[in-house]
Write an enzyme that holds these catalytic residues in place. Sequence first.
Site, PDB file in Angstrom:
ATOM      1  N   GLU A  89      -4.615   7.931  -2.936  1.00  0.00           N
ATOM      2  CA  GLU A  89      -5.182   6.740  -2.400  1.00  0.00           C
ATOM      3  C   GLU A  89      -5.298   5.760  -3.391  1.00  0.00           C
ATOM      4  O   GLU A  89      -5.345   4.564  -3.330  1.00  0.00           O
ATOM      5  CB  GLU A  89      -6.587   6.910  -1.451  1.00  0.00           C
ATOM      6  CG  GLU A  89      -6.911   5.750  -0.601  1.00  0.00           C
ATOM      7  CD  GLU A  89      -5.752   5.640   0.491  1.00  0.00           C
ATOM      8  OE1 GLU A  89      -5.149   6.403   0.972  1.00  0.00           O
ATOM      9  OE2 GLU A  89      -6.107   4.528   1.193  1.00  0.00           O
ATOM     10  N   HIS A 145       1.726   4.758  -2.637  1.00  0.00           N
ATOM     11  CA  HIS A 145       2.088   6.184  -2.326  1.00  0.00           C
ATOM     12  C   HIS A 145       3.347   6.464  -3.005  1.00  0.00           C
ATOM     13  O   HIS A 145       3.427   7.613  -3.728  1.00  0.00           O
ATOM     14  CB  HIS A 145       1.750   6.479  -1.169  1.00  0.00           C
ATOM     15  CG  HIS A 145       0.192   6.390  -0.418  1.00  0.00           C
ATOM     16  ND1 HIS A 145      -0.646   7.135  -1.081  1.00  0.00           N
ATOM     17  CD2 HIS A 145      -0.238   5.656   0.483  1.00  0.00           C
ATOM     18  CE1 HIS A 145      -2.122   6.749  -0.398  1.00  0.00           C
ATOM     19  NE2 HIS A 145      -1.630   6.049   0.428  1.00  0.00           N
ATOM     20  N   HIS A 149       0.807  -1.233   0.051  1.00  0.00           N
ATOM     21  CA  HIS A 149       0.168  -0.032  -0.048  1.00  0.00           C
ATOM     22  C   HIS A 149       0.924   1.340   0.167  1.00  0.00           C
ATOM     23  O   HIS A 149       0.766   2.063  -0.805  1.00  0.00           O
ATOM     24  CB  HIS A 149      -0.781  -0.088   1.138  1.00  0.00           C
ATOM     25  CG  HIS A 149      -1.771   1.174   1.427  1.00  0.00           C
ATOM     26  ND1 HIS A 149      -3.259   1.119   1.164  1.00  0.00           N
ATOM     27  CD2 HIS A 149      -1.765   2.444   1.645  1.00  0.00           C
ATOM     28  CE1 HIS A 149      -3.644   2.346   1.218  1.00  0.00           C
ATOM     29  NE2 HIS A 149      -2.805   3.116   1.678  1.00  0.00           N
ATOM     30  N   GLU A 150       1.687   1.281   1.016  1.00  0.00           N
ATOM     31  CA  GLU A 150       2.539   2.567   1.153  1.00  0.00           C
ATOM     32  C   GLU A 150       3.722   2.517   0.052  1.00  0.00           C
ATOM     33  O   GLU A 150       4.071   3.799  -0.847  1.00  0.00           O
ATOM     34  CB  GLU A 150       3.553   2.532   2.237  1.00  0.00           C
ATOM     35  CG  GLU A 150       2.292   2.460   3.514  1.00  0.00           C
ATOM     36  CD  GLU A 150       1.795   3.533   3.651  1.00  0.00           C
ATOM     37  OE1 GLU A 150       1.822   4.627   3.046  1.00  0.00           O
ATOM     38  OE2 GLU A 150       0.551   3.353   4.243  1.00  0.00           O
TER      39      GLU A 150
END
Lengths: 503, 503
Positions: free
Chosen positions: A298, A272, A268-269
């Site tokens: 997001e 980003h 997830h990170e």
Amino acid sequence: MAQSTAETDANTYEQFLEKVRRIENLGAGAGVLQWDQEVKMPDEGIEARSQQLSTLSAVIHEEFTDEEMGAYLNELESTDLDDEQAAVVREIRRQYDRKTRVPTELVEEISRTTSKALPKWKEAKAEDDFSIFAPILEELIELKKEYAEHIDPDADPYEVLFADYEPYIELEKAEEMLARLREELVPLIDSVSDSDAELATDAFAGEFDPDTQEKLARDALDVLGYDWDRGRLDTAPHPFSTGNQFDARVTTRFDETDLLGGLTSTIHEFGHATYTLGLPDEHYGTPLGDSRDLTVHESQSRLWENHVGRSRAFWELFHPRVEERFPDVEASGEDAYEAANQVHDDNLIRVEADELTYHMHIVLRFEIERELIEGDLSVEEIPETWNEKMEEFLGIRPDTDAEGCLQDIHWSHGSFGYFPTYSLGSVLAAQLYANADEEIDDLDGKIREGEFDPLREWLVENVHRHGARYTTPELIEEATDEAFTADYFLEYVTEKYGELYDL
Amino acid sequence: MAQSTAETDANTYEQFLEKVRRIENLGAGAGVLQWDQEVKMPDEGIEARSQQLSTLSAVIHEEFTDEEMGAYLNELESTDLDDEQAAVVREIRRQYDRKTRVPTELVEEISRTTSKALPKWKEAKAEDDFSIFAPILEELIELKKEYAEHIDPDADPYEVLFADYEPYIELEKAEEMLARLREELVPLIDSVSDSDAELATDAFAGEFDPDTQEKLARDALDVLGYDWDRGRLDTAPHPFSTGNQFDARVTTRFDETDLLGGLTSTIHEFGHATYTLGLPDEHYGTPLGDSRDLTVHESQSRLWENHVGRSRAFWELFHPRVEERFPDVEASGEDAYEAANQVHDDNLIRVEADELTYHMHIVLRFEIERELIEGDLSVEEIPETWNEKMEEFLGIRPDTDAEGCLQDIHWSHGSFGYFPTYSLGSVLAAQLYANADEEIDDLDGKIREGEFDPLREWLVENVHRHGARYTTPELIEEATDEAFTADYFLEYVTEKYGELYDL
């Protein structure tokens, strides 16, 4: 309107841009201080660090809102600008207006109140006693309503607050989308709950040494193509990603009993950070080299976390790496895929939710905070309303407020209007991924082979390289040739979970 | 002189102090960015980081030199101030004058030139070719002379430059001290070279895994009483310490073949950090909560590195920890003491020098840079002059400039006048330690027992807690009841090395 010579215009724009870069550099410096505070700073350092950050934030505010900035904006708005220049002026004007309309005293009072609210929330959560948090939450709500009133006295205050996180998507549009998610996901979740399908939910059961988990997380970042010359991985209690196109860092966390959680948080990170790294180098320090707002950000994390990191192709590629690090694990690619996509219809905690139930957690928060800001719901009514909605959406009821309305940190920060961007991001991820899948030959096969460059390049080309040049709706239209829609997300989950749960 | 009411004075002073704190906080923020750059930042991050640091430095310069600051200083200087207030005004005035007298363009040119000089120096050192570095070094010398001329056109320019690092010790005093070191140490080193004494120089020969060395360095910091809640240990290519009283960090480096080097470097930086941690919490952000200049700072690192870390008592205490981490090492406390104090009269490199020959390296640099700045020596003459002086002082001659005049980074930074503070620091360390030893009952025995609190408390009481309240000579007088003198240092080395080498 006064029209200066082309040369003067160019000079004014350059001086304006110099000022913008200066402010961005100070903000980026503050970002490094915050990263350090979360990741490296010794505990007692907080005393000096909070003074450093508060000074930096005061200097940034002064530089952003001074007469010079106002004069630049006025002059440039009455000048012929090219598209890029106009985009920069648009972005700075929006922030300038929001910052100058709110009195400094109110900003400071909100900052003081959130500082006090955070320990109260922590205490309330630890003691499972909402009444500890309620009075200061009420204060915060009043202050944020006042804040919204200063920015736009004629607008719905929740709309004004929402725009702090997502300025270019209309609240009405967001509301429609969330209502549609609620309408279509509740029955889908019901069918899943009723399904007799047996998924390999125990594929990753056991205890896993955090140091080895970190090695596995690094394997995952290697496989996905993270640029270690421009990034690093550390652990933090609340994982986040921060930085700029030259230095975009990832943090994650490891739980001994939750191997998948550490991996998906890392991916997830990584999403980003990959967005940040895709921003154009040459525009560092200006909105053209800065990311769009929370929905787009997001969408990038969720695209990698869900569409890649929870795909069958990824697990076929990656499950041998898990076995290399943890020889006791015996999970085939299919097992891993099933474990990574199990729907937990009895889960009460947003951050532990799967792709389906997650959005019910968001709809619940959105409905509650709208009513709170509009004054239709009192703070005391939150716990009961929360529990009723949980029952209505997911058929479960928290035994405690710690597992209910006290679980998230956001309201203690005064962040009302933030939650919806999580769901909007997931929805946009699906729309973008469907387009990438259409345009990249055999994307699934490429993922299975560990070829992630085509996907990343598609995202750079269609999203990242534009920075904040386009507004969010323009950017979506530019990337996908159509308006923002939940069609792709709903299609994606219906197909995926239909297959997984034999619906 | 205008005399305002007491209340107005207090207000002016408070506002002035607020401005001082703001500037200190920005500087502390820049310090965190620099730490991160050396210790954590991915390589490519430099592009954005240098812009962030340059913006911060510009903002700090503007805030420090604006009209408001000048007005505060003028007003406060014609006001009755208490001692603490007067000290703060004295410190800020000194910096204000130095900053305002130098034109911004010159500051920027020096900054640009040092940025270019650093890679030139690295290249010259790598290629062992002084001619690569010579032209830009010449430019830097001219620029720094111009800089000194702006600050004080009537003074010896080297004196002005020296005052950037050590403002309160007169150059004449420093010069006398260095001359005395040269005079007395050269014959002492000669006697050591002629000695037949056989020291246990191989006590720590071998190869040592860096990760285990790090554990041992942490053991050393534990034993010495480093406050991990206010500090941390990391590695960096050029070890340094940075921070404030709430967060004072240590860096060190480990070389597989040099176990002692990693330990002494760690203890040296611990000394710096211990000074920082001893500054008064309540004065954070003002000169009263900030350290004195380089001589005093270096006295603290050398006191812990040499008077503690190279003492027989310390090695009796610590040698079992070495054996715990590295079971192959069989060195008694005495062996370890001897190995840690071996005089390397054939060593060409300053940073690898022992307590005696070290100062010859400094005297050499001091004599060369004085003549360079005075125009009595040309840049081309440096290599030959360097080699001649090495021969004269230590009887050895470098084969290459890489091991000679290109070994240190300092001149590429334009730091002329910095080197002497290293020797002054050692000299002051001895004076302070002799006083602590006098006042603390059985200090040696306490060290042997691992009781370091009495020594640290003595240093806090007599040095640290004063911040920059006293000038350096005042502080020395306050702590030791006499003026700054080399007597103690010379007595210390004469006794220590006399005993070690049977002189």
